[in-house]
Design a protein around this motif. Sequence first.
Motif, short mmCIF file in Angstrom:
data_model
loop_
_atom_site.label_atom_id
_atom_site.label_comp_id
_atom_site.label_asym_id
_atom_site.label_seq_id
_atom_site.Cartn_x
_atom_site.Cartn_y
_atom_site.Cartn_z
N LYS A 50 -9.83 2.01 -22.87
CA LYS A 50 -8.66 2.49 -23.61
C LYS A 50 -8.50 4.01 -23.53
CE LYS A 50 -8.42 -1.58 -26.55
NZ LYS A 50 -8.14 -2.16 -27.88
N VAL A 51 -8.50 4.49 -22.30
CA VAL A 51 -8.26 5.90 -22.01
C VAL A 51 -6.88 6.03 -21.39
CG1 VAL A 51 -8.94 7.82 -20.51
CG2 VAL A 51 -10.69 6.55 -21.76
N ASP A 52 -6.10 6.97 -21.85
CA ASP A 52 -4.74 7.16 -21.34
C ASP A 52 -4.74 7.97 -20.04
OD1 ASP A 52 -3.48 5.80 -23.42
OD2 ASP A 52 -3.43 7.59 -24.70
N LEU A 53 -3.83 7.60 -19.17
CA LEU A 53 -3.58 8.31 -17.93
C LEU A 53 -2.12 8.76 -17.91
CD1 LEU A 53 -5.44 5.85 -15.51
CD2 LEU A 53 -6.27 8.08 -16.26
N PRO A 54 -1.74 9.69 -17.06
CA PRO A 54 -0.35 10.15 -17.03
C PRO A 54 0.63 9.00 -16.74
CG PRO A 54 -1.76 11.63 -15.77
CD PRO A 54 -2.59 10.44 -16.11
N ASP A 55 1.78 9.03 -17.39
CA ASP A 55 2.80 8.00 -17.16
C ASP A 55 3.22 7.96 -15.69
OD1 ASP A 55 2.79 7.27 -19.81
OD2 ASP A 55 4.52 8.49 -20.36
N SER A 56 3.23 9.12 -15.05
CA SER A 56 3.62 9.18 -13.64
C SER A 56 2.66 8.39 -12.76
CB SER A 56 3.70 10.63 -13.17
OG SER A 56 2.48 11.32 -13.45
N PHE A 57 1.38 8.35 -13.15
CA PHE A 57 0.41 7.54 -12.40
C PHE A 57 0.73 6.06 -12.54
CE2 PHE A 57 -3.45 4.89 -12.64
CZ PHE A 57 -3.88 5.00 -11.32
N TYR A 58 1.06 5.64 -13.75
CA TYR A 58 1.38 4.23 -13.97
C TYR A 58 2.58 3.80 -13.13
CZ TYR A 58 -1.61 4.67 -18.14
OH TYR A 58 -2.66 4.88 -18.99
N VAL A 59 3.59 4.66 -13.06
CA VAL A 59 4.78 4.34 -12.28
C VAL A 59 4.44 4.21 -10.80
CG1 VAL A 59 7.04 5.19 -11.52
CG2 VAL A 59 6.37 5.43 -13.92
N LYS A 60 3.67 5.16 -10.30
CA LYS A 60 3.27 5.12 -8.89
C LYS A 60 2.42 3.89 -8.60
CE LYS A 60 3.14 10.17 -8.37
NZ LYS A 60 2.23 11.34 -8.19
N LEU A 61 1.50 3.57 -9.51
CA LEU A 61 0.59 2.45 -9.27
C LEU A 61 1.33 1.12 -9.24
CD1 LEU A 61 -2.29 1.40 -8.86
CD2 LEU A 61 -2.53 1.30 -11.36
N LYS A 62 2.19 0.89 -10.20
CA LYS A 62 2.87 -0.42 -10.23
C LYS A 62 3.80 -0.58 -9.03
CE LYS A 62 6.66 0.87 -13.39
NZ LYS A 62 7.23 0.63 -14.74
N ASN A 63 4.41 0.52 -8.58
CA ASN A 63 5.25 0.44 -7.38
C ASN A 63 4.41 0.20 -6.13
OD1 ASN A 63 7.64 0.81 -8.80
ND2 ASN A 63 7.59 3.03 -8.60
N GLU A 64 3.24 0.87 -6.07
CA GLU A 64 2.34 0.69 -4.94
C GLU A 64 1.86 -0.75 -4.86
OE1 GLU A 64 -1.16 3.42 -3.36
OE2 GLU A 64 -1.86 2.27 -5.10
N ILE A 65 1.48 -1.33 -6.00
CA ILE A 65 0.99 -2.71 -6.03
C ILE A 65 2.10 -3.67 -5.62
CG2 ILE A 65 0.21 -4.57 -7.55
CD1 ILE A 65 -1.30 -2.41 -9.16
N HIS A 66 3.29 -3.44 -6.14
CA HIS A 66 4.44 -4.30 -5.81
C HIS A 66 4.67 -4.33 -4.30
CE1 HIS A 66 9.04 -5.12 -6.27
NE2 HIS A 66 8.38 -6.21 -5.93
N GLN A 67 4.73 -3.16 -3.70
CA GLN A 67 5.00 -3.08 -2.27
C GLN A 67 3.83 -3.62 -1.44
OE1 GLN A 67 7.97 -2.30 -0.97
NE2 GLN A 67 8.61 -2.19 -3.12
N GLU A 68 2.62 -3.39 -1.88
CA GLU A 68 1.45 -3.83 -1.12
C GLU A 68 1.30 -5.34 -1.16
OE1 GLU A 68 -1.77 -3.41 1.41
OE2 GLU A 68 -0.25 -1.94 0.80
N ILE A 69 1.58 -5.96 -2.28
CA ILE A 69 1.52 -7.42 -2.35
C ILE A 69 2.59 -8.04 -1.46
CG2 ILE A 69 1.93 -9.42 -3.85
CD1 ILE A 69 0.48 -7.95 -6.07
N LEU A 70 3.79 -7.49 -1.48
CA LEU A 70 4.84 -8.00 -0.59
C LEU A 70 4.43 -7.84 0.88
CD1 LEU A 70 8.11 -6.71 -2.31
CD2 LEU A 70 7.25 -9.05 -2.24
N ARG A 71 3.81 -6.72 1.19
CA ARG A 71 3.37 -6.47 2.57
C ARG A 71 2.32 -7.48 2.99
NH1 ARG A 71 -0.30 -4.27 5.79
NH2 ARG A 71 -1.78 -4.00 4.07
#
Length: 377
Positions: A50-71
């Motif tokens: 339960k440690v917070d990370l920057p919101d910008s990291f969360y946005v990048k990560l979820k988009n990266e995962i989305h694209q990588e799974i589709l790939r």
Amino acid sequence: MKEDLKDSINSSSNFLYRCFNDDEKFSLTPRTDSSIFSNIFGFLVANFIKVDLPDSFYVKLKNEIHQEILRKLQLFDNYEKLLLSKKDMQYICFGLSVLKVLDENILESLVNHFDNYFSFQKHNNKLHSMMTSGRAQTGNLSMFYAVILIYLNNYRNKNYENLIENWEKLHIDSMNHNGFWGDYKFMNHLQFQNGYHQYEIFSYRKTENINWDLAAESVYLTSSEDGRFSPYIGGGGCFDYDAIFILTKNKKLNEKFKELLIRTRNSILTDQNIDGGHCESRLIRPLNTNYLINGFNHWIFSPKGMKKERLRQYITLMRPKHNTVTTHWTEIHRYWEESDLWDTWFRIMTLAKIDISLGLSSEEEWGFIDFPGIGSF
């Protein structure tokens, strides 16, 4: 949470930030490179403690995962080829778990791609035989198959419950006398390290008629004096967590194996590196008299069924090619004694499971994910 564990977690959070780079990417260790896997491992550590990370990291990560799974789904001609690729199955499982936390809308949007891609059959003898063979990595395959079925059942307007129940029945009917899978006369490390994955699904599904006591008794046989469960000395992130997951399933087991759980807890806390992270094993390197003596004793006092397995590891790990732990996660491989995000995540989850079972902590203090697979409660 006890003070010693609280201090340990605070140190681990410091290590986590050391692996977080200026470009908002995680490295597996402060020394190694970043990758799509290390980004996920960094998130999973942060989420669990339960440690917070920057919101910008969360946005990048979820988009990266989305694209990588589709790939990955486009990379393979059919799902049977995907089921032969451990690294891709692993990434998809972890990726879906992360999306459950970060953006369930993306999780729902992906479900159609899986539904169109996977052609599930009630009677697939080749696949069923692989899942229950007990061979290395077939546990990963079996869990992945079940995770996708549960995912589709939860997010698609179709009923996959019959296929999930067939998966459960197949594994229950094919269990060996040790509570795992494969044609083995005696218990060994591979059986539980491989079979843990099926038990993860049993736990998530609350499957009935599972003999957890038998599996736990078998796992107990693989333990060493310091409460570790690996075929080599010093324990291993996966081996120790997989064993503790099974040993802490219910109150009866918690009480029966309490002394062993305390030994495992103490060993992990003692072995935590000064930088706050955890490693695979602090006893494999350097190759010296201590390794030769401790490794020899680990082998010579093995229970039946484990002597060959431990001897093979003892000799094999002396080779120079094993100076590092080689995985598909990064280009630069980590040292055995080097703190890394993967082992830190697994060690912390192991400590959490133990402390919850001993009444020293509660489930609510940790970031378990309500999605099938590693990291769910």
